[in-house]
Scaffold this motif. Structure first.
Motif, PDB file in Angstrom:
ATOM      1  N   LEU A   1       0.829  -1.202   0.000  1.00 27.40           N
ATOM      2  CA  LEU A   1       0.000   0.000   0.000  1.00 27.40           C
ATOM      3  C   LEU A   1       0.871   1.262   0.000  1.00 27.40           C
ATOM      4  O   LEU A   1       0.557   2.243  -0.670  1.00 27.40           O
ATOM      5  CB  LEU A   1      -0.925   0.004   1.217  1.00 27.40           C
ATOM      6  CG  LEU A   1      -2.106  -0.980   1.144  1.00 27.40           C
ATOM      7  CD1 LEU A   1      -2.720  -1.187   2.521  1.00 27.40           C
ATOM      8  CD2 LEU A   1      -3.164  -0.488   0.170  1.00 27.40           C
ATOM      9  N   ALA A   2       1.977   1.208   0.743  1.00 27.55           N
ATOM     10  CA  ALA A   2       2.912   2.344   0.767  1.00 27.55           C
ATOM     11  C   ALA A   2       3.541   2.527  -0.606  1.00 27.55           C
ATOM     12  O   ALA A   2       3.697   3.652  -1.099  1.00 27.55           O
ATOM     13  CB  ALA A   2       3.977   2.121   1.831  1.00 27.55           C
ATOM     14  N   LYS A   3       3.895   1.398  -1.248  1.00 27.42           N
ATOM     15  CA  LYS A   3       4.485   1.436  -2.594  1.00 27.42           C
ATOM     16  C   LYS A   3       3.508   2.067  -3.583  1.00 27.42           C
ATOM     17  O   LYS A   3       3.878   2.921  -4.395  1.00 27.42           O
ATOM     18  CB  LYS A   3       4.850   0.012  -3.043  1.00 27.42           C
ATOM     19  CG  LYS A   3       5.480  -0.072  -4.438  1.00 27.42           C
ATOM     20  CD  LYS A   3       5.722  -1.513  -4.863  1.00 27.42           C
ATOM     21  CE  LYS A   3       4.470  -2.128  -5.477  1.00 27.42           C
ATOM     22  NZ  LYS A   3       4.707  -3.476  -6.056  1.00 27.42           N
TER      23      LYS A   3
ATOM     24  N   ASP B   1      -8.365  12.980  -8.002  1.00 24.97           N
ATOM     25  CA  ASP B   1      -9.715  13.539  -8.050  1.00 24.97           C
ATOM     26  C   ASP B   1     -10.764  12.548  -7.569  1.00 24.97           C
ATOM     27  O   ASP B   1     -11.736  12.931  -6.922  1.00 24.97           O
ATOM     28  CB  ASP B   1     -10.061  13.977  -9.480  1.00 24.97           C
ATOM     29  CG  ASP B   1      -9.087  15.025 -10.002  1.00 24.97           C
ATOM     30  OD1 ASP B   1      -8.959  16.081  -9.351  1.00 24.97           O
ATOM     31  OD2 ASP B   1      -8.435  14.778 -11.037  1.00 24.97           O
ATOM     32  N   ILE B   2     -10.564  11.274  -7.919  1.00 20.32           N
ATOM     33  CA  ILE B   2     -11.542  10.242  -7.551  1.00 20.32           C
ATOM     34  C   ILE B   2     -10.792   9.001  -7.069  1.00 20.32           C
ATOM     35  O   ILE B   2      -9.863   8.533  -7.729  1.00 20.32           O
ATOM     36  CB  ILE B   2     -12.436   9.868  -8.762  1.00 20.32           C
ATOM     37  CG1 ILE B   2     -13.293  11.069  -9.188  1.00 20.32           C
ATOM     38  CG2 ILE B   2     -13.333   8.671  -8.429  1.00 20.32           C
ATOM     39  CD1 ILE B   2     -14.062  10.847 -10.489  1.00 20.32           C
ATOM     40  N   LEU B   3     -11.197   8.495  -5.904  1.00 16.95           N
ATOM     41  CA  LEU B   3     -10.668   7.235  -5.369  1.00 16.95           C
ATOM     42  C   LEU B   3     -11.848   6.288  -5.191  1.00 16.95           C
ATOM     43  O   LEU B   3     -12.808   6.622  -4.484  1.00 16.95           O
ATOM     44  CB  LEU B   3      -9.957   7.482  -4.036  1.00 16.95           C
ATOM     45  CG  LEU B   3      -9.582   6.258  -3.189  1.00 16.95           C
ATOM     46  CD1 LEU B   3      -8.669   5.302  -3.942  1.00 16.95           C
ATOM     47  CD2 LEU B   3      -8.939   6.686  -1.868  1.00 16.95           C
TER      48      LEU B   3
ATOM     49  N   THR C   1      -6.089   2.587   5.091  1.00 18.02           N
ATOM     50  CA  THR C   1      -4.673   2.895   4.841  1.00 18.02           C
ATOM     51  C   THR C   1      -4.466   3.590   3.494  1.00 18.02           C
ATOM     52  O   THR C   1      -3.732   4.578   3.400  1.00 18.02           O
ATOM     53  CB  THR C   1      -3.824   1.604   4.906  1.00 18.02           C
ATOM     54  OG1 THR C   1      -4.026   0.987   6.171  1.00 18.02           O
ATOM     55  CG2 THR C   1      -2.345   1.898   4.727  1.00 18.02           C
ATOM     56  N   LEU C   2      -5.124   3.087   2.449  1.00 16.32           N
ATOM     57  CA  LEU C   2      -4.966   3.710   1.127  1.00 16.32           C
ATOM     58  C   LEU C   2      -5.515   5.142   1.143  1.00 16.32           C
ATOM     59  O   LEU C   2      -4.909   6.052   0.561  1.00 16.32           O
ATOM     60  CB  LEU C   2      -5.672   2.866   0.055  1.00 16.32           C
ATOM     61  CG  LEU C   2      -5.446   3.307  -1.394  1.00 16.32           C
ATOM     62  CD1 LEU C   2      -3.967   3.268  -1.764  1.00 16.32           C
ATOM     63  CD2 LEU C   2      -6.246   2.429  -2.356  1.00 16.32           C
ATOM     64  N   THR C   3      -6.625   5.336   1.835  1.00 19.76           N
ATOM     65  CA  THR C   3      -7.185   6.691   1.940  1.00 19.76           C
ATOM     66  C   THR C   3      -6.193   7.610   2.661  1.00 19.76           C
ATOM     67  O   THR C   3      -5.939   8.737   2.220  1.00 19.76           O
ATOM     68  CB  THR C   3      -8.539   6.669   2.691  1.00 19.76           C
ATOM     69  OG1 THR C   3      -9.434   5.780   2.013  1.00 19.76           O
ATOM     70  CG2 THR C   3      -9.161   8.055   2.735  1.00 19.76           C
ATOM     71  N   GLN C   4      -5.612   7.127   3.761  1.00 21.14           N
ATOM     72  CA  GLN C   4      -4.602   7.923   4.486  1.00 21.14           C
ATOM     73  C   GLN C   4      -3.439   8.302   3.558  1.00 21.14           C
ATOM     74  O   GLN C   4      -2.973   9.445   3.559  1.00 21.14           O
ATOM     75  CB  GLN C   4      -4.051   7.120   5.670  1.00 21.14           C
ATOM     76  CG  GLN C   4      -4.964   7.083   6.877  1.00 21.14           C
ATOM     77  CD  GLN C   4      -4.408   6.188   7.980  1.00 21.14           C
ATOM     78  OE1 GLN C   4      -3.722   5.203   7.714  1.00 21.14           O
ATOM     79  NE2 GLN C   4      -4.715   6.526   9.221  1.00 21.14           N
ATOM     80  N   ASN C   5      -2.984   7.327   2.767  1.00 21.31           N
ATOM     81  CA  ASN C   5      -1.836   7.565   1.887  1.00 21.31           C
ATOM     82  C   ASN C   5      -2.134   8.586   0.784  1.00 21.31           C
ATOM     83  O   ASN C   5      -1.233   9.296   0.336  1.00 21.31           O
ATOM     84  CB  ASN C   5      -1.371   6.250   1.244  1.00 21.31           C
ATOM     85  CG  ASN C   5      -0.744   5.297   2.247  1.00 21.31           C
ATOM     86  OD1 ASN C   5      -0.461   5.678   3.380  1.00 21.31           O
ATOM     87  ND2 ASN C   5      -0.545   4.046   1.858  1.00 21.31           N
TER      88      ASN C   5
ATOM     89  N   LEU D   1     -15.371   9.914   8.000  1.00 22.90           N
ATOM     90  CA  LEU D   1     -14.389  10.677   7.214  1.00 22.90           C
ATOM     91  C   LEU D   1     -15.045  11.861   6.513  1.00 22.90           C
ATOM     92  O   LEU D   1     -14.432  12.916   6.357  1.00 22.90           O
ATOM     93  CB  LEU D   1     -13.686   9.768   6.208  1.00 22.90           C
ATOM     94  CG  LEU D   1     -12.789   8.683   6.827  1.00 22.90           C
ATOM     95  CD1 LEU D   1     -12.179   7.803   5.747  1.00 22.90           C
ATOM     96  CD2 LEU D   1     -11.689   9.280   7.693  1.00 22.90           C
ATOM     97  N   ALA D   2     -16.303  11.680   6.082  1.00 21.42           N
ATOM     98  CA  ALA D   2     -17.029  12.795   5.453  1.00 21.42           C
ATOM     99  C   ALA D   2     -17.109  13.974   6.413  1.00 21.42           C
ATOM    100  O   ALA D   2     -16.946  15.139   6.020  1.00 21.42           O
ATOM    101  CB  ALA D   2     -18.431  12.341   5.048  1.00 21.42           C
TER     102      ALA D   2
END
Length: 227
Positions: free
Chosen positions: A60-62, A75-77, A110-114, A160-161
């Motif tokens: 995920l860090a990579k 813009d979009i996840l 985690t991906l959102t944090q990154n 998170l919203a």
């Protein structure tokens, strides 16, 4: 305006279709999946397919590093990846729960944090959940790990919203009913869903581009059946 888009779970089903739809419309897509070969074979210059294991923090860090080097902003996840284990509750192991939560909840967090440092006002984070995660919906035996994880990620998104509303980053959840995908076929062999992966990809495509103008912190039940 062309967007920078990150999608998980793109080797098959809804994610595979979605990545191609965005790319054909001229948007730039980074597609994250354990198996990147199906999208590599599509050979669209707007798609960068990266092979990562969402259960590995280092992967995920990579991915975060590659995305920040490729995109100035996200813009979009779309958190589309899912893992489903269908077993009677008594047979579920803590390892089953761990694996299901790692893909459906922890990787989303985690991906959102990154990627949050790359998000600006107007960015939209969509989490694909399930009707099974909705309180009061019909539940199916065997899905204790999966449905409880899909419930957890709904609450995470609502929170998170609220936490990022001043930055004007929108977080929404699409709780899907049955869609005819390989994952559904593996979990419920022989069951025929009312919607194809293509039809659902169409809906998510449009919602990803425009939904944040109408919704934030919302859970939309994308299902034609009741309850």
């Amino acid at each position: 305006m062309k967007k920078n888009i990150v999608i998980t779970g793109t080797s098959r089903g809804i994610g595979f279709q979605l990545a191609q739809q965005f790319a054909k419309a001229g948007h730039k897509v980074i597609a994250l999946s354990r198996n990147s070969e199906p999208l590599v074979a599509v050979n669209n210059e707007n798609i960068t397919a990266i092979s990562i294991d969402l259960t590995e923090e280092s992967d995920l860090a990579k991915a975060g590093k590659i995305i920040s080097e490729s995109f100035k902003q996200v813009d979009i996840l779309i958190h589309n990846a899912g893992l489903l284990v269908n077993k009677p509750f008594q047979q579920l192991t803590s390892e089953d729960f761990q694996k299901v939560y790692q893909v459906n909840v922890f990787a989303v967090a985690t991906l959102t944090q990154n990627l949050l440092p790359l998000m600006k006002a107007g960015s939209h984070v969509i989490t694909v959940s399930s009707m099974g995660g909705i309180q009061g919906s019909m539940k199916f035996p065997g899905l204790a790990a999966y449905s409880s994880a899909k419930g957890a990620v709904i609450t995470l998104s609502e929170l998170l919203a609220e936490e990022y509303k001043e930055q004007q980053i929108a977080f929404n959840v699409l709780a899907l009913g049955a869609v005819q995908t390989e994952m559904l076929e593996e979990a419920f062999p022989g069951y025929k869903a009312p919607l194809t992966a293509n039809e659902m990809a169409d809906y998510i495509y449009n919602f990803a581009l425009t939904g944040h103008k109408f919704y934030n912190g919302k859970v939309l039940q994308v299902s034609s059946s009741t309850p």
